[in-house]
Design an enzyme around this catalytic site. Structure first.
Site, short mmCIF file in Angstrom:
data_model
loop_
_atom_site.label_atom_id
_atom_site.label_comp_id
_atom_site.label_asym_id
_atom_site.label_seq_id
_atom_site.Cartn_x
_atom_site.Cartn_y
_atom_site.Cartn_z
N LYS A 192 -16.91 6.22 3.48
CA LYS A 192 -18.07 6.12 2.57
C LYS A 192 -17.57 6.03 1.12
O LYS A 192 -16.41 6.34 0.83
CB LYS A 192 -19.00 7.33 2.75
CG LYS A 192 -19.49 7.54 4.17
CD LYS A 192 -20.59 6.57 4.58
CE LYS A 192 -20.65 6.48 6.08
NZ LYS A 192 -21.93 6.64 6.71
C1 LIG Z 1 -22.59 7.20 7.88
C2 LIG Z 1 -24.06 7.24 7.95
C3 LIG Z 1 -24.74 8.35 8.47
C4 LIG Z 1 -24.07 9.46 9.21
O1 LIG Z 1 -23.06 10.13 8.57
P1 LIG Z 1 -21.96 10.95 9.41
O2 LIG Z 1 -21.25 11.74 8.38
O3 LIG Z 1 -21.09 9.95 10.08
O4 LIG Z 1 -22.68 11.81 10.38
C5 LIG Z 1 -26.11 8.36 8.39
N1 LIG Z 1 -26.80 7.34 7.85
C6 LIG Z 1 -26.17 6.24 7.37
C7 LIG Z 1 -26.99 5.15 6.78
C8 LIG Z 1 -24.79 6.15 7.42
O5 LIG Z 1 -24.19 5.06 6.94
#
Ligand SMILES: *Cc1c(COP(=O)(O)O)cnc(C)c1O
Length: 376
Positions: A192
């Site tokens: 991210k």
């Molecule tokens: C990555 C993501 C999540 C979930 O995050 P995690 O930390 O992997 O549980 C939720 N919503 C969106 C739009 C994402 O890109």
């Protein structure tokens, strides 16, 4: 040329190596692995950066969404509206809490949830809207907040892909995504825009009472040691992950500028091609932090292009290949294909190119040249 990667975390690490190594070493020496001072520092730093009153760290972004919905007191049968074209975590936690997911179509240009589609889906059972700032672009929050106010609904922002984006209201006021809705969730998954070196997440809110509720929920429903007032979960950000995030947060704006700059170079190189629609940025350029750079390949062989690029050692991906309303786990006779024309089309056209903070001009040229060579 450096090897082209979808995400280059190693290159980014080089820039913060000393600080990260030193703080991890300190944690190893102190053994304060959980709830160490790094977690509190990060919480305060992120509150300041976002301009939000409360950040509640937790274990991952999916937990953050779930805990946000638990904190709002949503009950089985309550309808929660979210986008059909996104990662499944959002609809997953809605279903897990026995709330009723209501998937709606998105906009063809921003890829974000369609305001008209939300409005059409509101019923007396609707309790919340979950806009996702997809691929890093702020959703139309002014319209969403107005709709929510009119129908007395909660807004839960899924900011997992949008951290650092600035949303500009029509009157010019600028607010960070995640600080707009009643509550927001984010993820610090390594890839991210603000990622740690494991799993991590956080919930944000400006509401003092809700923040208090959420802090208990993440800690087994405890507000006083060994007094369990509500059913909670165990969801923690550990000290090592917080230390990594503390090292990265001061660089987040620069990271997002690097992503935006790469996106502008891609778009310039791919402009005015009959088969390529480059991503459109709504309004202010700071409203998009390019978690992904996603093209639409129109009237051409998208899957052939994907295979061609991969064959040339250029990683790329399809985010997302299947509309959520067609996923086995979320099939529902209430859904009508005619209500999802945009998502049904996008899944056939989208192609996400390598996007990270370390992309250089030479790599962008190789990638865009190969795309044009294949499409002709
Ligand atoms: C990555 C993501 C999540 C979930 O995050 P995690 O930390 O992997 O549980 C939720 N919503 C969106 C739009 C994402 O890109």
């Amino acid at each position: 040329m450096k090897k082209i990667q979808m995400v280059d975390l190693k290159g980014q690490y080089e820039g913060i190596k000393e600080e990260v190594n030193q703080s991890i070493q300190e944690i190893l020496e102190s053994s304060a692995f959980i709830n160490g001072p790094q977690v509190h520092t990060f919480q305060a730093n992120l509150e300041k950066y976002l301009g939000v009153k409360h950040v509640i760290p937790c274990a991952n972004g999916t937990d953050a969404l779930q805990i946000a919905m638990m904190g709002l007191g949503l009950k089985p049968g309550d309808e929660v509206i979210t986008a059909d074209f996104t990662f499944a975590a959002t609809v997953e936690v809605i279903a897990l809490l026995q709330l009723t997911p209501v998937l709606v179509d998105v906009c063809p240009e921003s890829f974000n949830i369609s305001i008209e589609a939300i409005e059409k889906a509101i019923t007396p059972k609707t309790k919340a809207i979950v806009p996702v700032h997809l691929f890093g672009q702020a959703a139309d929050m002014d319209a969403i907040m107005k709709l929510a106010e009119k129908h007395n609904l909660y807004v839960i922002e899924d900011n997992a892909q949008g951290i650092g984006a600035d949303y500009t209201y029509p009157d010019g006021k600028v607010v960070k995504t995640g600080a707009i809705g009643h509550v927001a969730a984010t993820s610090f998954f390594p890839s991210k825009n603000l990622g740690c070196y494991g799993d991590g997440g956080a919930i944000f809110t400006n509401d003092d009472a809700l923040a208090h509720t959420l802090r208990g929920i993440v800690n087994h429903g405890m507000y006083e040691r060994y007094h369990h007032d509500v059913v909670g979960v165990n969801s923690r950000l550990d000290s090592i992950q917080a230390a990594v995030l503390n090292a990265k947060l001061p660089n987040l704006d620069a990271y997002n500028v690097a992503r935006r700059t790469a996106a502008q170079k891609y778009s310039a190189a791919l402009a005015n091609h009959a088969n390529i629609v480059t991503p459109k940025v709504d309004g202010n350029e700071n409203s998009h932090v390019f978690h992904q750079y996603t093209l639409r390949i129109v009237n051409a062989d998208r899957d052939g292009l994907l295979a061609h690029l991969q064959g040339k050692g250029i990683p790329c991906a399809i985010y997302y290949p299947i509309p959520l309303h067609n996923q086995k786990a979320y099939l529902d006779p209430r859904y009508n294909e005619a209500d999802f024309p945009v998502t049904n089309q996008l899944v056939k056209e989208v192609l996400s190119l390598p996007m990270h903070t370390e992309l250089d001009d030479e790599q962008i040229k190789v990638i865009t040249d190969e795309i044009k060579a294949f499409l002709g």
